[in-house]
Structures are given as structure tokens and as C-alpha cells.
Write a protein that holds these residues in place. Structure first.
Motif, PDB file in Angstrom:
ATOM      1  N   VAL A 118       0.723  -1.261  -0.096  1.00  0.00           N
ATOM      2  CA  VAL A 118       0.262  -0.057  -0.005  1.00  0.00           C
ATOM      3  C   VAL A 118       0.953   1.215  -0.057  1.00  0.00           C
ATOM      4  N   GLU A 119       0.532   2.233  -0.514  1.00  0.00           N
ATOM      5  CA  GLU A 119       0.923   3.524  -0.481  1.00  0.00           C
ATOM      6  C   GLU A 119       0.293   4.295   0.643  1.00  0.00           C
TER       7      GLU A 119
ATOM      8  N   SER B 276      16.102   1.213   5.944  1.00  0.00           N
ATOM      9  CA  SER B 276      17.210   1.393   5.483  1.00  0.00           C
ATOM     10  C   SER B 276      17.228   2.256   3.999  1.00  0.00           C
ATOM     11  N   THR B 277      16.091   2.237   3.283  1.00  0.00           N
ATOM     12  CA  THR B 277      16.266   2.849   2.141  1.00  0.00           C
ATOM     13  C   THR B 277      16.136   4.470   2.016  1.00  0.00           C
ATOM     14  N   GLY B 278      16.151   5.009   3.058  1.00  0.00           N
ATOM     15  CA  GLY B 278      15.977   6.478   3.268  1.00  0.00           C
ATOM     16  C   GLY B 278      17.388   6.996   3.857  1.00  0.00           C
TER      17      GLY B 278
ATOM     18  N   LEU C  10      16.952   0.886  -3.146  1.00  0.00           N
ATOM     19  CA  LEU C  10      15.918   0.616  -3.117  1.00  0.00           C
ATOM     20  C   LEU C  10      15.556  -0.632  -3.746  1.00  0.00           C
ATOM     21  N   GLU C  11      15.832  -1.086  -4.994  1.00  0.00           N
ATOM     22  CA  GLU C  11      15.330  -2.317  -5.542  1.00  0.00           C
ATOM     23  C   GLU C  11      15.920  -3.566  -4.798  1.00  0.00           C
TER      24      GLU C  11
ATOM     25  N   GLU D 236       5.470   7.034  -4.757  1.00  0.00           N
ATOM     26  CA  GLU D 236       5.167   6.281  -6.084  1.00  0.00           C
ATOM     27  C   GLU D 236       6.515   5.459  -6.257  1.00  0.00           C
ATOM     28  N   ARG D 237       7.812   6.073  -6.135  1.00  0.00           N
ATOM     29  CA  ARG D 237       8.918   5.114  -6.492  1.00  0.00           C
ATOM     30  C   ARG D 237       8.919   3.943  -5.358  1.00  0.00           C
ATOM     31  N   VAL D 238       8.883   4.125  -4.357  1.00  0.00           N
ATOM     32  CA  VAL D 238       8.743   2.901  -3.379  1.00  0.00           C
ATOM     33  C   VAL D 238       7.755   2.002  -3.794  1.00  0.00           C
ATOM     34  N   LEU D 239       6.482   2.602  -4.201  1.00  0.00           N
ATOM     35  CA  LEU D 239       5.312   1.536  -4.274  1.00  0.00           C
ATOM     36  C   LEU D 239       5.775   0.634  -5.797  1.00  0.00           C
ATOM     37  N   LYS D 240       6.379   1.351  -6.597  1.00  0.00           N
ATOM     38  CA  LYS D 240       6.602   0.540  -8.018  1.00  0.00           C
ATOM     39  C   LYS D 240       7.787  -0.386  -7.537  1.00  0.00           C
ATOM     40  N   ALA D 241       8.780  -0.044  -6.980  1.00  0.00           N
ATOM     41  CA  ALA D 241       9.567  -1.179  -6.444  1.00  0.00           C
ATOM     42  C   ALA D 241       9.188  -2.126  -5.526  1.00  0.00           C
TER      43      ALA D 241
END
Ligand code: AR6
Length: 194
Positions: A31-32, A141-143, A149-150, A180-185
Motif C-alpha cells: 500500500v502507499e 534502510s532505504t532512506g 531501493l530495488e 510512488e517510486r517506493v510503491l513501484k519497487a
């Protein structure tokens, strides 16, 4: 941003073990939104070794939970990277907060992948030990810690898949994506790994 803008639905594979595979996929949602608004039993905090609060999702969780959360985490004496500690949720909708310290990305040669995998494994294990049936994760850890991210989403999805294969307590694991970038990943990792 407390609504679910996107939910992955199960894709049932027509292979041996179809039921098990289908059921496992149904237990994962993407979910976003804002993790502090999630109505789940436990939310995971991407904290640091001190467990004394910080920015990003850690700051948002402490603000939403109220100052009692810091009073409790102060007593814990920190948390080594890859491990997890549990506290109450105080003013959050979630009953528990599972604090984990993710690895700081240092180019990939400092055991970062295994440490991040440990975060997911230990949080899931701790959730089950506390009787949680639903758990929500941020993208650990991705911030501020700059883990790619991927790569991180594939580890998150892989560890969750392995855990759910051997667990019948957790009903839902939610990946809460901030943007959205995180959502897509996460959507891509779901299709690739599960
Ligand atoms: N809900 C869901 N995800 C969020 C939220 C939110 N409210 N706010 C941010 N994110 P970060 P880290 C996302 O930096 O990389 C802290 O200072 C964010 O967009 O919060 O593990 C700690 O104290 C990103 O996708 O965590 C540590 O010192 C993800 O959460 C350090 O940062 C993780 O970003 C930990 O760094």
C-alpha cells in the motif's frame, strides 16, 4: 495518506502446490501511505542502534505514539543492527511497535544484505511471538541509510516469502510505501519474487 491506494491481489500459479503458493501471496499487501495510520497489530520502526528516535519514519512513529514511547525505548539499551526490540504502540492504532536497526549502506561489502534480511526475519519472528496476526513494514534502510531501493525490496519480499511458507499465524504482512517510486519497487519485487 492513510488510505490504501494500491493493493496487490494474489496471482494463483497453475503448478503443483497451487493452493499454498496462492495463499502465501494473498497474505502480502503493498500500500502507499503513512505507516503510523495503519490499523494492524504491529508496525515496524526503521530505527537506529540507540532506539532514541530520529528523523524519517522513526520520527513520524515517535510523534504519533507520544512521549511514552521514548520513555519505554530509553530503557531498552539500544538494538544491534539486524536485530529487533518490541514496545507498546501507545497512541498509535497499532498495539506494538517493533523497532529494528537496519544497516547503513556502505557499498555492499559490509554484510549489508544479510543484516537487512535479519531485520525482516527478526521482526516477523517477534510479531508472531507477541501474538500479532498483522504487521506493517516501512522500507527499512532505504532512506537516510541509503540502501539501494530495488535491492532492499527484493530482500524484504524474499525474507517475507520464506517466513510465510513456514508460518500459519500471520494473516497479513503489509509493505507501506512512502511515495510512488517506493510503491513501484515493491510491486516489481512482488512480481519477481513471490
Ligand atoms: N510511513 C511510511 N514510510 C515512511 C514514513 C512514514 N510515515 N516516513 C518515511 N518513510 P528512513 P532508514 C519511508 O530514513 O533509511 C532515522 O533518522 C522513507 O521514505 O526513515 O532505515 C532513524 O532514526 C523510506 O522509504 O529510515 C535512523 O537514524 C523509508 O521510510 C535512520 O533514519 C526508510 O527511510 C534510519 O534510516
Amino acid at each position: 495518506m492513510d488510505c490504501c491506494c494500491f493493493v496487490v491481489t494474489a496471482q494463483v500459479d497453475s503448478a503443483v502446490g497451487e493452493k499454498e503458493v496462492g495463499d502465501m501471496k494473498k497474505r502480502v499487501s503493498i500500500v502507499e501511505g503513512d505507516i503510523t495510520k495503519q490499523k494492524v497489530d504491529a508496525i515496524v520502526n526503521a530505527a537506529n542502534n540507540s532506539l532514541l528516535g530520529g528523523g524519517g519514519v522513526d520520527g513520524a512513529i515517535h510523534r504519533a505514539a507520544g512521549s511514552e514511547l521514548l520513555e519505554e525505548t530509553r530503557q531498552m539499551g539500544g538494538c544491534p543492527t539486524g536485530e529487533a526490540r518490541v514496545s507498546k504502540g501507545y497512541r498509535l492504532p497499532a498495539r506494538w511497535v517493533i523497532h529494528t536497526a537496519g544497516p547503513i549502506w556502505a557499498g555492499g561489502h559490509k554484510n549489508e544484505d544479510n543484516l537487512l534480511a535479519g531485520c525482516y526475519r527478526n521482526c516477523l519472528k517477534m510479531a508472531v511471538e507477541h501474538g500479532a496476526k498483522t504487521i506493517a513494514f516501512p522500507s527499512i534502510s532505504t532512506g537516510a541509510y541509503r540502501f539501494p531501493l530495488e535491492r532492499a525490496t527484493e530482500i524484504a519480499m524474499g525474507e517475507t516469502g520464506k517466513f510465510l511458507e513456514n508460518d500459519n499465524i500471520l494473516k497479513k504482512v503489509v509493505f507501506v510505501c512512502f511515495g510512488e517510486r517506493v510503491l513501484k519497487a515493491y510491486q516489481d519485487a512482488f512480481e519477481k519474487i513471490l
